[in-house]
Write an enzyme that holds these catalytic residues in place. Structure first.
Site, PDB file in Angstrom:
ATOM      1  N   PHE A   5       9.011  15.802  -1.349  1.00  0.00           N
ATOM      2  CA  PHE A   5       9.846  15.253  -0.267  1.00  0.00           C
ATOM      3  C   PHE A   5      11.217  15.914  -0.210  1.00  0.00           C
ATOM      4  O   PHE A   5      12.193  15.296   0.177  1.00  0.00           O
ATOM      5  CB  PHE A   5       9.952  13.719  -0.377  1.00  0.00           C
ATOM      6  CG  PHE A   5       8.693  13.049   0.086  1.00  0.00           C
ATOM      7  CD1 PHE A   5       8.614  12.517   1.361  1.00  0.00           C
ATOM      8  CD2 PHE A   5       7.574  13.011  -0.716  1.00  0.00           C
ATOM      9  CE1 PHE A   5       7.442  11.938   1.815  1.00  0.00           C
ATOM     10  CE2 PHE A   5       6.393  12.447  -0.278  1.00  0.00           C
ATOM     11  CZ  PHE A   5       6.323  11.905   0.991  1.00  0.00           C
TER      12      PHE A   5
ATOM     13  N   CYS B 278       4.744   5.353  10.161  1.00  0.00           N
ATOM     14  CA  CYS B 278       5.226   4.477   9.087  1.00  0.00           C
ATOM     15  C   CYS B 278       6.681   4.707   8.691  1.00  0.00           C
ATOM     16  O   CYS B 278       7.453   3.758   8.624  1.00  0.00           O
ATOM     17  CB  CYS B 278       4.337   4.624   7.867  1.00  0.00           C
ATOM     18  SG  CYS B 278       2.792   3.752   8.090  1.00  0.00           S
TER      19      CYS B 278
ATOM     20  N   GLU C 177       0.844  -1.198   0.000  1.00  0.00           N
ATOM     21  CA  GLU C 177       0.000   0.000   0.000  1.00  0.00           C
ATOM     22  C   GLU C 177       0.883   1.253   0.000  1.00  0.00           C
ATOM     23  O   GLU C 177       1.773   1.379   0.819  1.00  0.00           O
ATOM     24  CB  GLU C 177      -0.877  -0.023   1.269  1.00  0.00           C
ATOM     25  CG  GLU C 177      -1.835   1.126   1.357  1.00  0.00           C
ATOM     26  CD  GLU C 177      -2.657   1.276   0.090  1.00  0.00           C
ATOM     27  OE1 GLU C 177      -3.458   0.398  -0.196  1.00  0.00           O
ATOM     28  OE2 GLU C 177      -2.475   2.290  -0.629  1.00  0.00           O
TER      29      GLU C 177
HETATM   30  N1  LIG Z   1      -0.865   4.245   7.928  1.00  0.00           N
HETATM   31  C1  LIG Z   1      -0.289   4.381   6.748  1.00  0.00           C
HETATM   32  O1  LIG Z   1      -0.171   5.481   6.206  1.00  0.00           O
HETATM   33  C2  LIG Z   1       0.226   3.158   6.009  1.00  0.00           C
HETATM   34  C3  LIG Z   1       0.526   3.276   4.641  1.00  0.00           C
HETATM   35  C4  LIG Z   1       0.973   2.145   3.962  1.00  0.00           C
HETATM   36  C5  LIG Z   1       1.131   0.943   4.641  1.00  0.00           C
HETATM   37  N2  LIG Z   1       0.863   0.864   5.977  1.00  0.00           N
HETATM   38  C6  LIG Z   1       1.038  -0.442   6.636  1.00  0.00           C
HETATM   39  O2  LIG Z   1      -0.239  -1.066   6.796  1.00  0.00           O
HETATM   40  C7  LIG Z   1      -0.265  -1.833   8.008  1.00  0.00           C
HETATM   41  C8  LIG Z   1      -1.391  -1.334   8.906  1.00  0.00           C
HETATM   42  O3  LIG Z   1      -1.129  -0.001   9.219  1.00  0.00           O
HETATM   43  P1  LIG Z   1      -2.233   0.929   9.883  1.00  0.00           P
HETATM   44  O4  LIG Z   1      -1.707   2.314   9.831  1.00  0.00           O
HETATM   45  O5  LIG Z   1      -3.555   0.621   9.297  1.00  0.00           O
HETATM   46  O6  LIG Z   1      -2.175   0.389  11.383  1.00  0.00           O
HETATM   47  P2  LIG Z   1      -3.278   0.547  12.523  1.00  0.00           P
HETATM   48  O7  LIG Z   1      -2.578   0.385  13.809  1.00  0.00           O
HETATM   49  O8  LIG Z   1      -4.119   1.751  12.264  1.00  0.00           O
HETATM   50  O9  LIG Z   1      -4.234  -0.722  12.289  1.00  0.00           O
HETATM   51  C9  LIG Z   1      -3.878  -2.026  12.549  1.00  0.00           C
HETATM   52  C10 LIG Z   1      -5.158  -2.761  12.922  1.00  0.00           C
HETATM   53  O10 LIG Z   1      -4.880  -4.148  12.995  1.00  0.00           O
HETATM   54  C11 LIG Z   1      -5.606  -4.677  14.074  1.00  0.00           C
HETATM   55  N3  LIG Z   1      -4.992  -5.949  14.483  1.00  0.00           N
HETATM   56  C12 LIG Z   1      -3.799  -6.137  15.082  1.00  0.00           C
HETATM   57  N4  LIG Z   1      -3.586  -7.458  15.281  1.00  0.00           N
HETATM   58  C13 LIG Z   1      -4.672  -8.101  14.784  1.00  0.00           C
HETATM   59  C14 LIG Z   1      -5.048  -9.457  14.685  1.00  0.00           C
HETATM   60  N5  LIG Z   1      -4.246 -10.421  15.136  1.00  0.00           N
HETATM   61  N6  LIG Z   1      -6.230  -9.764  14.130  1.00  0.00           N
HETATM   62  C15 LIG Z   1      -7.048  -8.800  13.668  1.00  0.00           C
HETATM   63  N7  LIG Z   1      -6.744  -7.485  13.735  1.00  0.00           N
HETATM   64  C16 LIG Z   1      -5.571  -7.144  14.270  1.00  0.00           C
HETATM   65  C17 LIG Z   1      -5.538  -3.609  15.132  1.00  0.00           C
HETATM   66  O11 LIG Z   1      -6.530  -3.769  16.140  1.00  0.00           O
HETATM   67  C18 LIG Z   1      -5.716  -2.350  14.287  1.00  0.00           C
HETATM   68  O12 LIG Z   1      -7.079  -1.989  14.178  1.00  0.00           O
HETATM   69  C19 LIG Z   1       1.120  -1.668   8.629  1.00  0.00           C
HETATM   70  O13 LIG Z   1       1.921  -2.737   8.202  1.00  0.00           O
HETATM   71  C20 LIG Z   1       1.619  -0.370   8.029  1.00  0.00           C
HETATM   72  O14 LIG Z   1       3.015  -0.314   7.979  1.00  0.00           O
HETATM   73  C21 LIG Z   1       0.389   1.938   6.674  1.00  0.00           C
END
Ligand SMILES: NC(=O)c1ccc[n+]([C@@H]2O[C@H](COP(=O)([O-])OP(=O)(O)OC[C@H]3O[C@@H](n4cnc5c(N)ncnc54)[C@H](O)[C@@H]3O)[C@@H](O)[C@H]2O)c1
Length: 448
Positions: free
Chosen positions: A268, A279, A152
């Protein structure tokens, strides 16, 4: 297509909402039962432009549902997007325990073949481990699992827009049928067959979206390599800013001219407090860790991380220089991340911090209860001896400094994001400091 989605955090919710918006049937689950209850009550627990609207319309159309029962969610879809968190461990390595937990649940609960897609950011080779885990946890071995990576690239703040107008869609697969299934999922985007929630009827639909099919390892590497390169650019701009201050140049002029070269690009290259949030720092750390684990010394990335960490010191130097003694001073901190560290250090030095942020007040209040928090930035600025600007939210970008100046005890702004024009701020009677522009400004003011 019937899609299951595990992890309804930031990425999960945006992905679920957008997939439903382009016509898929999405069943979401999360380990956080409170979050699922909120979503079922129609409460969107994160803020992202257009997200409320598309989630509401998906709910109304019956294309999205939320359940705390992981088994129910897993069985509902032919494909499963994993969007759980992958936070850093103490040593910088990505903590993949949530991915492992989800793999076990999928292997135990699935009753039909699934394409399991990593959407979470994970180090290269995680897909191979995920495939192994799915086989190992699957007791009967009767259900067939294929694994794919679909990193993503969305940016917080424009995440929905980014989903509908991606620069590229990357899918890492092991076989052609997985690539075909992923292509089908994204076909409405590739063929511009959607009502654009971001631009409405003004949406331009002639933009070609590259759909890149790679190996799983490459797809995983592309995500970390991209984020780390952006981190390098930011740190580079910050070193240039330091150089500008010593030499008497203006970093805005330098980086603007650099960015006009298409080989470099203007994004950037903004000097300031550096990269923060969740992130970037964690992805950089994970990439350094991954490289070291396979015997590749990523010296330039380590240097970028060091430069970034030192931005807070540079900022505090500016604050100290402007205020002389910090203890007992009242400072308005306009927003936290990546400046949570700034708040922490100011509090430790006995500063009265009055903080304001359109999004992060509740979260930060629990971290630093000693600070005072205000929804209204003008209230936060009342009586302050200095205003520290730590983020680029529009509300701060368009702040009425004439009004703010009348409320402050001292008209001093230390801008960690180079948001304002130094000459305009000085015309309003402010003492104003920013990154990489100050030496030149003082020379100008001497000669003018
Ligand atoms: N936030 C960003 O801008 C972004 C952009 C690209 C990629 N990412 C990647 O995407 C992933 C998620 O990031 P995010 O920002 O959404 O994180 P976040 O912390 O907002 O969400 C993670 C979710 O996963 C849930 N979770 C954790 N363990 C779980 C399990 N065992 N079963 C079910 N649910 C579970 C949590 O309760 C939480 O709601 C990460 O790897 C991050 O690096 C994030």
């Amino acid at each position: 297509m019937n899609i299951s989605l595990i992890g309804c955090g930031y990425v999960g919710l945006v992905t679920a909402a957008c997939l439903a918006e382009i016509g898929h049937q999405v069943t979401c689950t999360d380990i956080d039962t409170d979050r699922i209850a909120k979503l079922n009550a129609g409460i969107v627990p994160i803020y992202e432009r257009h997200l409320d609207t598309i989630l509401a319309s998906a709910r109304k159309a019956g294309r999205i549902s939320y359940t705390s029962d992981a088994a129910e969610a897993i069985r509902a879809g032919d494909v499963i997007f994993i969007c759980v968190g992958t936070p850093p461990k103490e040593n910088g390595e990505a903590d993949l325990s949530a991915i492992d937990h989800v793999a076990q649940q999928i292997a135990e609960e699935a009753r039909s073949a699934k394409l399991v897609i990593e959407k979470s950011t994970v180090p290269a080779r995680t897909g191979l481990e995920l495939q192994r885990a799915l086989s190992a946890y699957s007791q009967s071995g009767a259900v067939k699992f294929r694994v794919a990576s679909n990193p993503e690239f969305l940016r917080e703040g424009t995440a929905v827009e980014d989903f509908f107008h991606p620069d590229r869609i990357v899918v890492g697969v092991e076989d052609e049928s997985s690539a075909a299934q992923l292509r089908e999922i994204y076909l409405p985007i590739l063929e511009h067959r959607f009502d654009c929630p971001a631009h409405g009827s003004a949406c331009r639909k002639d933009h070609h979206v590259p759909f890149l099919v790679t190996t799983i390892n490459s797809a995983e590497l592309i995500k970390h390599a991209s984020n780390s390169f952006l981190a390098l650019k930011i740190s580079y701009a910050n070193v240039i800013a330091d150089l500008c201050e010593k030499i008497g140049a203006n970093v805005d002029e330098v980086t603007h001219a650099m960015g006009l070269d298409p080989r470099i690009g203007g994004q950037f290259l903004k000097a300031g407090l550096g990269f923060g949030g969740f992130c970037f720092p964690k992805d950089v750390q994970a990439f350094i860790h991954l490289s070291a684990s396979v015997g590749v010394d990523f010296t330039i990335l380590k240097a970028a991380e060091k430069v970034n960490k030192e931005r807070i010191d540079r900022y505090l130097e500016k604050i100290r220089k402007a205020l002389w003694v910090l203890k007992g001073k009242q400072i308005d901190d306009v927003r936290f991340a990546p400046a949570l560290e700034v708040v922490k250090r100011l509090l430790a030095e006995g500063v009265n911090v009055r903080a304001s942020d359109p999004e992060a007040v509740e979260r930060t209040r629990t971290l630093f209860p000693q600070a005072e928090y205000f929804e209204d930035p003008y209230e936060a600025l009342r009586g302050a001896q200095a205003a520290l600007v730590c983020t680029e939210w529009d509300v701060f970008r368009s702040l009425d400094w004439e009004r703010a100046g009348k409320l402050m005890a001292r008209k001093l702004v230390i801008d960690g994001r180079n948001l304002y024009s130094p000459s305009a701020m000085r015309q309003l009677g402010f003492e104003y400091y920013s990154f990489g522009r100050d030496a030149l400004q003082s020379e100008h003011s001497v000669s003018s």
